[in-house]
Design a protein around this motif. Structure first.
Motif, short mmCIF file in Angstrom:
data_model
loop_
_atom_site.label_atom_id
_atom_site.label_comp_id
_atom_site.label_asym_id
_atom_site.label_seq_id
_atom_site.Cartn_x
_atom_site.Cartn_y
_atom_site.Cartn_z
N ALA A 30 0.83 -1.21 0.00
CA ALA A 30 0.00 0.00 0.00
C ALA A 30 0.86 1.26 0.00
O ALA A 30 0.57 2.23 -0.71
N GLY A 31 1.92 1.26 0.81
CA GLY A 31 2.82 2.41 0.84
C GLY A 31 3.51 2.62 -0.50
O GLY A 31 3.67 3.75 -0.96
N LEU A 32 3.89 1.51 -1.11
CA LEU A 32 4.54 1.58 -2.42
C LEU A 32 3.56 2.09 -3.47
O LEU A 32 3.94 2.83 -4.39
N LEU A 33 2.30 1.70 -3.34
CA LEU A 33 1.27 2.16 -4.27
C LEU A 33 1.14 3.68 -4.22
O LEU A 33 1.04 4.35 -5.26
N MET A 34 1.18 4.23 -3.04
CA MET A 34 1.04 5.67 -2.89
C MET A 34 2.19 6.43 -3.53
O MET A 34 1.99 7.34 -4.34
N VAL A 35 3.42 6.05 -3.19
CA VAL A 35 4.57 6.82 -3.69
C VAL A 35 4.80 6.59 -5.18
O VAL A 35 5.16 7.51 -5.93
N SER A 36 4.60 5.36 -5.65
CA SER A 36 4.87 5.05 -7.05
C SER A 36 3.84 5.70 -7.98
O SER A 36 4.18 6.15 -9.08
N SER A 37 2.58 5.77 -7.54
CA SER A 37 1.55 6.40 -8.37
C SER A 37 1.81 7.89 -8.53
O SER A 37 1.65 8.45 -9.62
N LEU A 38 2.24 8.54 -7.45
CA LEU A 38 2.54 9.97 -7.52
C LEU A 38 3.74 10.24 -8.42
O LEU A 38 3.73 11.15 -9.25
#
Length: 449
Positions: A30-38
């Motif tokens: 989930a954390g990776l999803l946030m930073v990678s999408s941005l």
């Protein structure tokens, strides 16, 4: 230290290796999803907006809509690649109880790339495949070189560029480009000239030669020089309209000027913040000898190619597509003024692609369904493997790209357990962080995501 077999499982957990900042696989993803999408959205917004502006016309509502959808789809592609890589790492650990050299990076990277590329627009897959093939080729060479298996040749990129470009220009001269309208042939047409184009084509209007002479102060001088160069002889087998001397010099001068303008513009754009702070110091560095490198390459290539082609036509009293090979090889000497490894490898892989398609069209080779998707996944997995175990053999720009995409998490993943495979992985990670000026001191938020 005893070196273990690369295929022997190391009994480490995904909490220790993949996401040491959290004990939850779901939180890690989930954390990776946030930073990678941005980060993905930021990257592709720049790419698509620049592409839109380079069309040189006011965008229509349909263009803006297509651009927005493109940004969102490409963002989803890159985000999927990052998040699914972490997810597959956790899944494989649960299946096998640990990691070996294959499951610790290459296999999950291959699976995540395969998953992600299906999300991306089909029209972009070929370009992405060429890009990762380029970087992966350089990475594999560095890996082999670090093991003493190969040794680099001085200016070897010029040799790769010369042979590859000679093949493409030969296809251009033989008329194959008319069957496969690849954009690389537009570049060839721009550099060597429309007159060198093979196959049936329309007669060219000579009035185009006056285009670009809009500077009133030097117009008369240019006209005098132009008239003087045209006064020399032209061989009957040469496809150009004016003298061979005019053809060679005008082509080289034009490309030199274009290259000079390109590199000057790039330097100005990239150094705008510095120009604002210290204009005198930066402006002096912009107009330096280094600024002429692209111009020297483009102008020198065009001049040497045309000179050799005209010489061969005069010598053999004929105009053959085969003349493109020695002409291009000799012209590739100009590449030494701008020996860019990325450009050489791009041309190399582009040549392989065109040659494969040509042999398929002629029935010598079968077409492999989904080959672009498979090759993209194979080469991307190579890059992730290198980033995991031996990042000093990875191109610095790609490490920075992965570092930004993961929010720095790629530098935090604990690889000390993998030193048993004898690659000094932990030491290489610390060195890569130092060389690329990245960081492994990451601040997490939202429950240490």
């Amino acid at each position: 230290m005893v070196v273990m077999s690369k295929f022997q499982m190391v009994p480490t957990t995904c909490i220790e290796y993949v996401h040491p900042w959290t004990d939850s696989c779901w939180n890690g993803s989930a954390g990776l999803l946030m930073v990678s999408s941005l980060d993905s959205f930021r990257i592709y917004t720049v790419v698509y907006v620049l592409s839109l502006l380079m069309r040189g016309r006011v965008p229509k509502p349909k263009d803006l809509q297509r651009t927005l959808f493109g940004i969102l789809q490409s963002t989803a592609f890159l985000t999927t690649s990052a998040v699914s890589y972490s997810t597959y790492l956790c899944i494989l650990r649960k299946l096998f109880g640990g990691y070996n050299m294959l499951t610790a990076s290459y296999l999950p990277a291959f699976l995540s790339s395969l998953t992600a590329i299906i999300v991306e627009r089909p029209s972009r897959r070929n370009l992405l495949c060429l890009y990762v093939a380029n970087v992966a080729t350089e990475t594999l060479w560095r890996m082999a070189e670090s093991r003493g298996m190969v040794r680099s040749i001085w200016r070897g990129q010029a040799l790769i560029f010369g042979i590859s470009t000679a093949t493409i220009v030969y296809y251009f001269r033989s008329g194959y480009h008319l069957e496969k309208k690849d954009s690389v042939y537009d570049v060839v047409r721009f550099i060597v000239g429309k007159d060198e184009e093979g196959g049936e084509r329309e007669e060219k209007n000579e009035s185009r030669k006056k285009a670009g002479m809009n500077f009133l102060i030097i117009q008369k001088l240019v006209a005098i020089i132009d008239k003087f160069l045209k006064s020399f002889s032209k061989h009957e087998k040469c496809p150009h309209h004016n003298s061979c001397v005019h053809y060679c010099i005008s082509g080289g001068a034009k490309l030199f000027g274009i290259g000079l303008c390109i590199q000057t513009a790039l330097k100005v754009v990239l150094q705008i913040p510095k120009i604002i702070k210290t204009p005198k110091k930066v402006i002096g560095s912009i107009f330096s000898k280094d600024t002429m490198r692209i111009g020297a390459f483009l102008g020198g290539f065009s001049f040497l190619y045309r000179l050799t082609a005209c010489f061969l036509r005069r010598t053999f009293n004929d105009d053959r597509p085969e003349f493109a090979i020695p002409s291009t090889l000799l012209a590739s000497i100009a590449f030494l003024s701008y020996p860019d490894r990325t450009a050489a490898l791009y041309i190399f892989w582009k040549t392989l692609q065109l040659t494969y398609n040509k042999f398929c069209d002629e029935g010598y080779l079968p077409r492999v369904p989904g080959s672009t998707i498979i090759l993209y996944s194979v080469f991307t997995a190579v890059l992730f493997h290198a980033a995991t175990f031996e990042p000093m053999n990875l191109r610095s720009s790609y490490w920075k790209f992965l570092h930004g995409l993961s929010g720095g998490r790629i530098a935090v993943m604990d690889r000390r357990t993998f030193d048993v495979w004898g690659l000094n992985t932990h030491a290489q990670i610390l060195k890569a962080i130092e060389v690329t000026k990245t960081s492994n001191d990451i601040k997490y938020s939202l429950g240490r995501w």
